[in-house]
Design a protein around this motif. Structure first.
Motif, PDB file in Angstrom:
ATOM      1  N   ALA A 180       0.840  -1.200   0.000  1.00 52.76           N
ATOM      2  CA  ALA A 180       0.000   0.000   0.000  1.00 52.76           C
ATOM      3  C   ALA A 180       0.875   1.251   0.000  1.00 52.76           C
ATOM      4  N   ASP A 181       1.933   1.222   0.794  1.00 50.37           N
ATOM      5  CA  ASP A 181       2.854   2.351   0.835  1.00 50.37           C
ATOM      6  C   ASP A 181       3.541   2.536  -0.513  1.00 50.37           C
ATOM      7  N   ASP A 182       3.947   1.409  -1.118  1.00 48.58           N
ATOM      8  CA  ASP A 182       4.554   1.478  -2.455  1.00 48.58           C
ATOM      9  C   ASP A 182       3.595   2.118  -3.450  1.00 48.58           C
ATOM     10  N   ALA A 183       2.333   1.650  -3.417  1.00 48.76           N
ATOM     11  CA  ALA A 183       1.349   2.144  -4.372  1.00 48.76           C
ATOM     12  C   ALA A 183       1.077   3.629  -4.175  1.00 48.76           C
ATOM     13  N   LEU A 184       1.029   4.050  -2.921  1.00 50.97           N
ATOM     14  CA  LEU A 184       0.748   5.452  -2.641  1.00 50.97           C
ATOM     15  C   LEU A 184       1.902   6.335  -3.106  1.00 50.97           C
ATOM     16  N   LYS A 185       3.127   5.873  -2.874  1.00 54.47           N
ATOM     17  CA  LYS A 185       4.280   6.650  -3.329  1.00 54.47           C
ATOM     18  C   LYS A 185       4.297   6.746  -4.845  1.00 54.47           C
ATOM     19  N   ALA A 186       3.980   5.636  -5.507  1.00 54.75           N
ATOM     20  CA  ALA A 186       3.961   5.638  -6.970  1.00 54.75           C
ATOM     21  C   ALA A 186       2.901   6.587  -7.506  1.00 54.75           C
ATOM     22  N   SER A 187       1.716   6.541  -6.902  1.00 54.98           N
ATOM     23  CA  SER A 187       0.640   7.420  -7.364  1.00 54.98           C
ATOM     24  C   SER A 187       0.962   8.876  -7.088  1.00 54.98           C
ATOM     25  N   GLY A 188       1.696   9.128  -6.012  1.00 52.58           N
ATOM     26  CA  GLY A 188       2.092  10.504  -5.695  1.00 52.58           C
ATOM     27  C   GLY A 188       3.068  11.055  -6.704  1.00 52.58           C
ATOM     28  N   ASN A 189       3.780  10.160  -7.390  1.00 53.67           N
ATOM     29  CA  ASN A 189       4.709  10.563  -8.431  1.00 53.67           C
ATOM     30  C   ASN A 189       4.045  10.541  -9.811  1.00 53.67           C
ATOM     31  N   GLY A 190       2.712  10.413  -9.781  1.00 56.24           N
ATOM     32  CA  GLY A 190       1.996  10.352 -11.056  1.00 56.24           C
ATOM     33  C   GLY A 190       2.055   8.996 -11.702  1.00 56.24           C
ATOM     34  N   ARG A 191       2.475   7.974 -10.964  1.00 56.58           N
ATOM     35  CA  ARG A 191       2.602   6.628 -11.514  1.00 56.58           C
ATOM     36  C   ARG A 191       1.696   5.666 -10.758  1.00 56.58           C
ATOM     37  N   VAL A 192       1.171   4.712 -11.463  1.00 53.87           N
ATOM     38  CA  VAL A 192       0.486   3.580 -10.818  1.00 53.87           C
ATOM     39  C   VAL A 192       1.130   2.293 -11.315  1.00 53.87           C
ATOM     40  N   ALA A 193       2.397   2.425 -11.789  1.00 54.36           N
ATOM     41  CA  ALA A 193       3.090   1.270 -12.344  1.00 54.36           C
ATOM     42  C   ALA A 193       4.521   1.276 -11.860  1.00 54.36           C
ATOM     43  N   GLY A 194       5.251   0.226 -12.206  1.00 55.74           N
ATOM     44  CA  GLY A 194       6.634   0.108 -11.820  1.00 55.74           C
ATOM     45  C   GLY A 194       7.543   0.938 -12.700  1.00 55.74           C
ATOM     46  N   GLU A 195       8.863   0.847 -12.465  1.00 59.56           N
ATOM     47  CA  GLU A 195       9.830   1.638 -13.227  1.00 59.56           C
ATOM     48  C   GLU A 195       9.796   1.294 -14.713  1.00 59.56           C
ATOM     49  N   ASP A 196       9.435   0.029 -15.038  1.00 55.39           N
ATOM     50  CA  ASP A 196       9.405  -0.386 -16.441  1.00 55.39           C
ATOM     51  C   ASP A 196       8.115  -0.008 -17.140  1.00 55.39           C
ATOM     52  N   GLY A 197       7.235   0.684 -16.426  1.00 57.07           N
ATOM     53  CA  GLY A 197       5.978   1.104 -17.031  1.00 57.07           C
ATOM     54  C   GLY A 197       4.879   0.082 -16.967  1.00 57.07           C
ATOM     55  N   LYS A 198       5.209  -1.130 -16.546  1.00 56.76           N
ATOM     56  CA  LYS A 198       4.199  -2.178 -16.435  1.00 56.76           C
ATOM     57  C   LYS A 198       3.556  -2.133 -15.053  1.00 56.76           C
ATOM     58  N   LYS A 207      -1.443  11.920   3.155  1.00 52.38           N
ATOM     59  CA  LYS A 207      -1.789  11.003   2.063  1.00 52.38           C
ATOM     60  C   LYS A 207      -0.567  10.587   1.252  1.00 52.38           C
ATOM     61  N   LYS A 208       0.620  10.658   1.855  1.00 51.50           N
ATOM     62  CA  LYS A 208       1.830  10.325   1.124  1.00 51.50           C
ATOM     63  C   LYS A 208       2.467   9.024   1.575  1.00 51.50           C
ATOM     64  N   HIS A 209       2.081   8.521   2.737  1.00 56.66           N
ATOM     65  CA  HIS A 209       2.717   7.289   3.197  1.00 56.66           C
ATOM     66  C   HIS A 209       1.817   6.525   4.147  1.00 56.66           C
ATOM     67  N   VAL A 210       2.062   5.206   4.200  1.00 56.18           N
ATOM     68  CA  VAL A 210       1.408   4.321   5.144  1.00 56.18           C
ATOM     69  C   VAL A 210       2.376   3.946   6.249  1.00 56.18           C
ATOM     70  N   LEU A 211       3.628   3.742   5.898  1.00 57.31           N
ATOM     71  CA  LEU A 211       4.663   3.404   6.870  1.00 57.31           C
ATOM     72  C   LEU A 211       5.230   4.676   7.505  1.00 57.31           C
ATOM     73  N   ASP A 212       5.879   4.510   8.645  1.00 54.32           N
ATOM     74  CA  ASP A 212       6.522   5.630   9.318  1.00 54.32           C
ATOM     75  C   ASP A 212       7.977   5.684   8.855  1.00 54.32           C
ATOM     76  N   HIS A 213       8.200   6.371   7.724  1.00 53.61           N
ATOM     77  CA  HIS A 213       9.526   6.362   7.113  1.00 53.61           C
ATOM     78  C   HIS A 213      10.554   7.117   7.948  1.00 53.61           C
TER      79      HIS A 213
END
Length: 798
Positions: free
Chosen positions: A301-319, A340-346
């Motif tokens: 969930a944290d990964d997905a939120l960070k990706a969406s915050g960067n305008g991405r809903v995919a991995g580095e390869d675009g998939k 709304k930027k993280h789930v974990l306590d970074h």
């Protein structure tokens, strides 16, 4: 003396934990032990500021106690100890030990309090009275004739800090580090895992955390049977709106519903408190997979939120990283922090932890299908638990022996720490780890030196204070002591309380080796199986119980205890001693020490005359932990043991709290995947405490009149060709060329996951191989054993 129990089963119990069922049970045992006046009077002082600490569980004594600060099992323990029954010389005169060997454990203890020191007489096969001086003299002579490596000095969980300090000091002055104890059999997995993860050997929670938390993860601990007073804290938390997320093999009544017996309104109206807001039944041994699933949900969930915050809903390869990534982003957003930027306590992870990336990648790599198969939970269930966790600011992790008594017990505890570290839930109000210990002071005895590991004892300080050179070699754990008894390397066993033979695995082989000991000495209050089986020379030394008035040269004495939350409390006995011939545990230890060691620098007699002098010695040995010990021991609520992890100071090799990644999800058995193999967990009833059986009732599980039971899933009963109520034999499904079978157990259908079964401890201990333990902690895996069932021709007995 035995109870025939082939048909002694009642209907399922529909009531809550506590309530009228608890009140009736307490009244029944007070009457049965013939203490109708003394019992209630003493219970009114139990766990109160100037009273005695309960001799049952290790839960804390609060600074502001309830009107009655005891639970059902605590009341049973008190009634059991102050009973009017006596196992006196007249009783032993009519009972050879060969006859007593055939008695059930309940019947042995039910004879009442021991009253005189006893020595086994080979000619009559009976215990006969002996003078204390004669007993000490022969024990000392025998110990001097043995190599200290051949002697094991065991401690059960209820000895006071004062007695424990004296005992370890005697052992080391004698030359032995063989100090196995009941911690080895219960929470040693915590004692190994917690230092590796957070740099503390015990849990970090304190009572006020229950007042400040907004979520509790309650894992593998049966509060209604093992520590009912904790239900008050859970009930108060629920009433404040706290979510309790339970992971447990069985649906235990104390984790479901509770009526406070001390509340007139609840008792009269029957108003129940629902304890668990989410209850997840985990497969036996599936805890790592379940907790990994929760962690995976949080991390992805944290990964997905960070990706969406960067305008991405995919991995580095675009998939897409996940075909449901958009759904994951929505899921993450629903439980993310206010920004709304993280789930974990970074920030916490970066500043305070090591090993996060390796652990996070392992969580990502685990397939949901595998986590579901091993844990027995669905992906949705694990994600729901993760969502509740992430929406909470301060989360407590509470766990018990359901995690520690496993082949992977150390890794189970690592996973609890990993989950806490993901969101910084250690070292802040309402967010800590609570390892619920079993026996009263089982934690404290380790604090004052009862350990087989020389690196954990202040040997240089002991040498300086007491004028001797301590042994530096590593002593034996409980499992290693059992091995030494079986192979003849151990020649003498001294037991400071407990029922060692009944508590350990591989019962048949242990009893055979036990009979070959040169010397067995048991310091005890009541008769049990470890006493009626014996060595060539055997002594049974009766001691005062903690509840009894301990009158010494300088007046009535008090002792001290450490609770599960690492607070030290004073305890004053109130009851008249069961016999004028009883000695206190410190007096017995001093008597053996003087007879064995001769003249030493230790003022044994002065210590026995005034326990404050023992506490002064403890303070000098552990100045930071026990500063102003005598002045603070009766402080309301106790005084805290210093734990740097509570302040986010990590005493680890890395200098940080460590994410430690388990190597696998589940232990490997040669019989894994076999359709006829079930995974057995041992259980306790609400009518016992550890090896002490108060009676043949398990009210919460609807069982009366027997303990010869095996609980099974209804589908497994049909699949394996058995029937409800059928009598079966249970055999260990581990191929080590040793046949282990417990016969005559009645099948009871129960709400337990498929592929799993449950039966009572210690009755099924003979099934457990001694080698079946966690490799690091050497804690026996009493909660996980592969077994097979076959039809029996026997009628079970109690």
């Amino acid at each position: 003396m035995t109870l025939k129990t082939s048909s002694a089963i009642s209907k399922p119990y529909s009531g809550p934990a506590g309530g009228w069922g608890s009140a009736k049970s307490v009244a029944a045992i007070i009457l049965r032990e013939r203490v109708p006046l003394k019992g209630p009077r003493l219970l009114s002082t139990q766990n109160r500021p100037e009273g005695y600490m309960c001799v049952s569980c290790a839960w804390a004594k609060p600074s502001q106690p309830h009107p009655l600060e005891f639970c059902e099992n605590g009341a049973k323990a008190t009634a059991w100890e102050i009973t009017s029954r006596r196992a006196d010389p007249e009783f032993f005169a009519g009972k050879p030990l060969s006859e007593l060997e055939l008695w059930p454990d309940h019947d042995l203890e039910e004879q009442g309090r021991l009253t005189q020191p006893l020595r086994w007489d080979a000619a009559s096969d009976k215990y006969v009275p002996v003078a204390w001086s004669e007993a000490f003299e022969e024990i000392g002579r025998e110990l001097r004739a043995l190599d200290p490596h051949q002697v094991d000095l065991y401690t059960s969980g209820r000895a006071s800090l004062e007695a424990s300090y004296m005992y370890q000091l005697f052992a080391r002055m004698y030359g032995s580090n063989n100090l196995p104890d009941s911690s080895n059999m219960c929470h040693e997995s915590s004692s190994v895992a917690l230092p590796e993860s957070i740099g503390a050997s015990v849990g970090t929670a304190i009572l006020s955390d229950f007042e400040n938390t907004d979520c509790i993860f309650y894992i593998a601990q049966n509060v209604g049977t093992s520590s009912p007073r904790l239900l008050h804290d859970l009930q108060d938390a629920v009433n404040r709106g706290v979510k309790i997320i339970t992971f447990n093999l069985l649906r235990e009544r104390g984790l479901e519903r509770f009526v406070n017996p001390q509340s007139p309104v609840q008792m009269l109206t029957g108003k129940e408190t629902q304890i668990s807001s989410e209850y997840y039944q985990v497969n036996n041994g599936g805890d790592i997979a379940a907790l990994f699933g929760v962690c995976k949900a949080l991390i992805e969930a944290d990964d997905a939120l960070k990706a969406s915050g960067n305008g991405r809903v995919a991995g580095e390869d675009g998939k897409p990283k996940d075909p449901n990534n958009a759904a994951m982003v929505a899921f993450a957003a629903s439980m993310a922090s206010a920004d709304k930027k993280h789930v974990l306590d970074h920030d916490f992870i970066k500043q305070h932890t090591a090993g996060f990336e390796e652990f996070a990648q392992a969580a990502r790599d685990h397939k949901w299908s595998e986590l579901e198969r091993v844990s027995g939970l669905s992906r949705d269930q694990m994600m729901q638990a993760a969502a509740t966790y992430a929406k909470s600011d301060a989360v407590m992790m509470v766990y018990g022996m359901g995690l520690t008594q496993h082949l992977m017990g150390v890794q189970n505890v690592h996973m609890v720490c990993n989950l806490a570290l993901l969101r910084g839930n250690i070292g802040k109000p309402g967010a800590n780890i609570c390892a619920v210990r079993g026996h009263s002071n089982v934690q404290g005895q380790r604090t004052v030196g009862i350990t087989e590991k020389p690196g954990l004892a202040p040997l240089d300080k002991l040498s300086e204070l007491h004028g001797f050179e301590p042994p530096r070699w590593t002593g034996r754990t409980t499992v290693e002591t059992c091995e030494a008894i079986m192979n003849g390397q151990s020649r003498a066993f001294i037991g400071l309380g407990g029922n060692f033979l009944k508590a350990v695995p591989d019962t048949a082989a242990m009893e055979e080796g036990w009979r070959e000991l040169r010397l067995s000495v048991q310091i005890a209050t009541k008769l049990n199986r470890s006493h009626v089986l014996h060595g060539e020379i055997a002594y049974l030394l009766p001691c005062l119980g903690r509840i009894e008035l301990d009158q010494q040269a300088t007046g009535p004495q008090a002792v001290s205890i450490e609770s599960s939350i690492a607070h030290f409390h004073g305890s004053r006995g109130k009851a008249r001693p069961a016999s004028t011939a009883l000695l206190s545990e410190p007096a017995i230890i001093a008597g053996i020490a003087k007879a064995t060691l001769g003249e030493t620098k230790v003022p044994w007699d002065a210590w026995v005359g005034n326990y404050a002098e023992i506490r002064n010695a403890i303070e000098r040995t552990y100045p930071e932990t026990f500063k102003d010990f005598n002045e603070r021991m009766f402080k309301p609520g106790g005084f805290a043991r210093p734990l740097p992890a509570r302040e986010r100071k990590w005493v680890t090799k890395s200098g940080k709290a460590n994410f430690i990644t388990p190597a696998k999800l589940f232990p490997e058995f040669s019989t894994s995947g076999r359709a006829d193999v079930l995974h057995l967990a041992t259980l306790r009833s609400n009518d016992q405490f550890n090896t002490t059986i108060y009676g043949y009732s398990d009210r919460f599980r609807g069982v009366e009149g027997t303990r010869r039971i095996i609980f099974m899933n209804g589908e497994d009963i049909l699949r394996l060709g058995f029937a409800d109520g059928e009598i079966v034999d249970v055999t260990t499904a581990i191929d080590d060329n040793v046949a282990r079978t417990v016969t005559g157990l009645k099948i009871v259908p129960y709400n337990i996951p498929k592929g799993c079964c449950g039966a009572y401890y210690p009755e099924t201990n003979p099934l457990f191989p001694l080698a079946h333990h966690d490799p690091k902690s050497k804690t026996p895996s009493y909660k996980l054993l592969p077994v097979r069932l076959s039809r029996s021709h026997l009628t079970p007995v109690g």
